[in-house]
Write an enzyme that holds these catalytic residues in place. Structure first.
Site, PDB file in Angstrom:
ATOM      1  N   HIS B 279       0.818  -1.213   0.000  1.00  0.00           N
ATOM      2  CA  HIS B 279       0.000   0.000   0.000  1.00  0.00           C
ATOM      3  C   HIS B 279       0.852   1.264   0.000  1.00  0.00           C
ATOM      4  CE1 HIS B 279       0.211   0.790   4.409  1.00  0.00           C
ATOM      5  NE2 HIS B 279       0.150  -0.517   4.553  1.00  0.00           N
ATOM      6  N   ASP B 291       6.037   0.360   6.808  1.00  0.00           N
ATOM      7  CA  ASP B 291       4.589   0.194   6.605  1.00  0.00           C
ATOM      8  C   ASP B 291       4.057   1.328   5.746  1.00  0.00           C
ATOM      9  OD1 ASP B 291       1.969  -0.630   6.802  1.00  0.00           O
ATOM     10  OD2 ASP B 291       1.720  -0.006   8.877  1.00  0.00           O
ATOM     11  N   GLU B 325      -4.905   1.629   2.425  1.00  0.00           N
ATOM     12  CA  GLU B 325      -5.010   0.417   3.248  1.00  0.00           C
ATOM     13  C   GLU B 325      -5.244   0.785   4.702  1.00  0.00           C
ATOM     14  OE1 GLU B 325      -3.662  -2.881   5.866  1.00  0.00           O
ATOM     15  OE2 GLU B 325      -2.829  -0.882   5.752  1.00  0.00           O
ATOM     16  N   GLU B 326      -4.567   1.837   5.160  1.00  0.00           N
ATOM     17  CA  GLU B 326      -4.539   2.116   6.601  1.00  0.00           C
ATOM     18  C   GLU B 326      -5.887   2.483   7.194  1.00  0.00           C
ATOM     19  OE1 GLU B 326      -2.354   1.206   8.420  1.00  0.00           O
ATOM     20  OE2 GLU B 326      -0.374   1.387   7.528  1.00  0.00           O
ATOM     21  N   ASP B 353       3.251  -6.561   3.198  1.00  0.00           N
ATOM     22  CA  ASP B 353       2.822  -5.502   4.113  1.00  0.00           C
ATOM     23  C   ASP B 353       3.100  -5.908   5.555  1.00  0.00           C
ATOM     24  OD1 ASP B 353       1.722  -3.247   5.261  1.00  0.00           O
ATOM     25  OD2 ASP B 353      -0.361  -3.891   4.973  1.00  0.00           O
ATOM     26  N   HIS B 423       3.334   2.206  12.809  1.00  0.00           N
ATOM     27  CA  HIS B 423       2.425   3.342  13.025  1.00  0.00           C
ATOM     28  C   HIS B 423       3.005   4.407  13.970  1.00  0.00           C
ATOM     29  CE1 HIS B 423      -1.351   0.747  11.911  1.00  0.00           C
ATOM     30  NE2 HIS B 423      -0.416   0.727  10.984  1.00  0.00           N
TER      31      HIS B 423
END
Lengths: 467, 467
Positions: B279, B291, B325-326, B353, B423
């Protein structure tokens, strides 16, 4: 029918451990990950003591600390084994630059190799010949080399998956470069750092002069990979440029140091020894967290986890903190010598000296018959993502303990990042991940548990299936 | 005799690939490690563009960059697939403190969860109830919860070896915490960061309000693990302390964005599609290197390595850079929708991912029959230390493409360090190791090569052994 029996036997041989073993391993991993002590120990060793080159005050502090911590574990015996070690000191920080034919200078990052002589007090300045191996050096011959600095610039081979292989393919430049270059009258040696990535850190490491007389010994330094690339490019444009370096290292007389040893004495076979160890000394540029603080604390943790999880070993389990792996192997030599004198039967010796990264498995130096037995344990490790059980190689410190019948082995962690840090200023505590370190300790403990329980006798041995 | 034949057949089934395949894989790995482009791409995406939350200017810059880079690869087709995405913005940095009953305040590190509403402009200050799960919350009930801030403090379970499992066991606190707490009249939610280590970084991530009306939506933030521990200890001593937080985030109307897609059209079966993707969006605190910058550049590298090593695919190979995606999965939903409309037969979809760490293998979502076939390829990967081929799970973006017959899969890198960065503000380029990233790209390319060559038909298929 006989074939069928064979197939059945084959299938059965893959389950030569008990369900209880699965539970024991689970408990070992859980304890290491939730109630482990390896990371806390490493924090102290790395951040409160730091780099601990053989013969240094820090190395002696590490010995004291090791002894104290082992005593606190309540082992059956803890002792120091004296050993004389070399004492090499770096002295004031090295300095180097490249000077173009037009006189412009560019500083570069170097460090003396361990064991190297100093330059003369004013430094060495000379033209440079770049080579990639000893054959190229020989082809250049005395005519082209005499009075110059030899620059060994063979990079580690990036397409080798196992980075220790790439290291093995390069390290002779560092270890023997000075001896080879001195044959042709070189005045100094600069070696590309053993590092797979491009950065600014020089990586030290041991080198030898063999039996060269003092008068023929030439100073030898490592240069960072970025600066090796720079020097090589500059040489292509200007092959009469000069390289200057100054280093202030010194080889002092040997001093007394120690291996630190702790033991849980075996309940059934006290005269069969299993050892687990790493090396307590380190290079001086970083704090030696991966090399080999990790191996030290993981080895300590093996004995602690035995006690913590309530395993009473049948055989005697020792942790050995070897002194002087980096520049002499004196501790390992001494330990093996004393073991031989005493006729101690070391059935299995396991070393952790490849960094504190995620464990992938082990390499074993043993007979095919014993290896077949060991391989049967592999499925026990699958839940922990341990998949690498291979023959070949163990470790420098346990190597001298190898006999025809016993087993020596090395923990094999993921090696991709190892040479980013190896022998350099960034081999520091922050580069070690707590979980990865703890998984390594649990993996070692699990293997030691199996060797202790089942021994190294052939798999038909009656003791093997009792629980 | 029949048994013997069976055994022979069993042995043969483990060699359902050709010697040439070994050479192809070797070349793929070598090219990725010595002449790869993934790391350079990631450097640009992370350091020149940076964090790229859906709907942000950076996300659009990433789309432009992705399209441009794919065009430069000389693929057969490159296009943008429009998709409407949510636009949530963090606004000014969050601020929080704990205020003891005596009035002393201690600052703590928080960040708004993605999708959360802001606090009111003066912030929220209230007493705190600590719970570990929704059951505890329910047991407390409205009496104990109304008007208070609910603090969800269930840590990730450290003894789970696969860290994604530990994440899966905790993430409902983050995703549904606000909905659950609002039921009992809470005025805010603070969630322990999904992080296996103790540090000062709050980790954001998506959360939902389901169909709660705006008036019932309460602000929801993550707190660093160190501060979660601090708050929990303080609560034990002083259960009427107050927690204050202020956050300034906002949900704006959806905006137009794009999936970025490139294709090498198949030479024999152009209507059979194999896709590889990650992503393109990321959270906003770091630069999204692990990520999922890593997955993006590895997926791009698959197609580049096909071209670079001269493999002409039989089937059509696509790279898909999924958007959003997130916090929405809109890109994946759109891609699957369009693929279905067009009747495109996606036989194999592979997602990366899970970070740019050393690859360990893949997880496959497919039938047992197809999995048996895939398992036969496993020995080809042994030289690359790839050992993990397991059924179960693939990835969020390829999930919607699953049919009864096809295969969706996810790359499984070493996961031990992943949640240290996930994140959070330290999901940055320096945390990615070049070799590890490149090994991942090569591993993906190798698997895609095998799926392209052998397809997903049963292993008796005649085409399989031709070279």
């Amino acid at each position: 029918m006989r074939l069928l029996l064979f197939v059945v036997a084959l299938l059965c041989s893959t389950t030569i451990y008990s369900q209880n073993d699965e539970a024991v391993l689970k408990n070992i991993y859980k304890t290491s990950l939730t109630n482990g002590k390896s990371y806390e120990w490493l924090d102290y060793l790395s951040n409160q003591i730091g780099g601990r080159l053989s013969g240094s005050v820090n190395a002696e502090l590490a010995v004291e600390w090791g002894e104290k911590e082992l005593k606190e574990l309540g082992l059956d015996k803890v002792w120091l084994q004296p050993v004389m070690v070399p004492k090499w000191i770096r002295g004031a920080k090295e300095y180097a630059y490249v000077k173009s034919s037009s006189g412009k200078t560019t500083s570069v990052n170097i460090c003396a190799l361990g064991g190297s002589v100093a330059t003369n007090p004013l430094g060495v300045e000379s033209e440079v010949v770049e080579v990639h191996n000893f054959k190229e050096l020989e082809q250049l011959g005395r005519d082209k080399v005499e009075g110059k600095i030899v620059f060994f610039n063979r990079p580690m081979q990036a397409d080798l998956i196992q980075t220790f292989q790439a290291y093995g393919g390069c390290v002779n430049q560092r270890y023997k470069g000075a001896v080879e270059a001195a044959k042709y009258g070189a005045v100094g040696v600069i070696v590309r750092s053993m590092n797979l990535r491009l950065d600014d850190l020089p990586h030290t490491g041991s080198m030898t002069y063999d039996d060269l007389p003092n008068s023929k010994r030439i100073p030898s330094a490592a240069i960072s990979t970025n600066d090796a690339e720079l020097l090589s490019s500059m040489l292509k444009l200007d092959n009469t440029l000069k390289f200057y370096f100054k280093q202030n290292c010194q080889q002092l007389p040997d001093v007394k140091s120690y291996n630190v040893i702790g033991e849980i004495t075996g309940s059934e076979f006290p005269n069969e020894y299993i050892i687990v160890g790493g090396h307590l000394d380190s290079w001086d540029l970083g704090d030696g967290s991966h090399d080999d603080g990790a191996g030290i604390v993981q080895s300590m943790e093996v004995l602690r986890l035995f006690k913590e999880t309530g395993i009473t070993p049948r055989r005697s389990i020792r942790v050995v903190m070897f002194m002087n792996e980096e520049n002499g192997l004196r501790g390992a030599t001494k330990y093996a010598e004393v073991a031989k004198q005493k006729g101690e039967n070391h059935i299995f010796s396991l070393e952790s000296d490849a960094g504190g990264f995620t464990p992938r498995g082990f390499s074993f130096d043993c007979s095919d018959a014993v290896f077949s037995k060991i391989e049967n344990w592999k499925p026990l490790f699958k839940p922990y993502l341990i998949h690498y059980f291979e023959q070949g190689g163990s470790g420098a410190d346990v190597g001298p303990l190898k006999t025809k019948t016993n087993v020596v082995a090395g923990l094999r962690p993921d090696s991709q990042r190892y040479f980013d840090h190896h022998h350099a200023a960034n081999d520091t505590f922050d580069a070690v991940n707590k979980r990865e370190l703890e998984l390594g300790a649990a993996t070692m403990t699990s293997l030691v548990y199996l060797f202790d329980k089942y021994g190294i006798a052939p798999i038909s041995h009656k003791n093997e299936l009792k629980d």
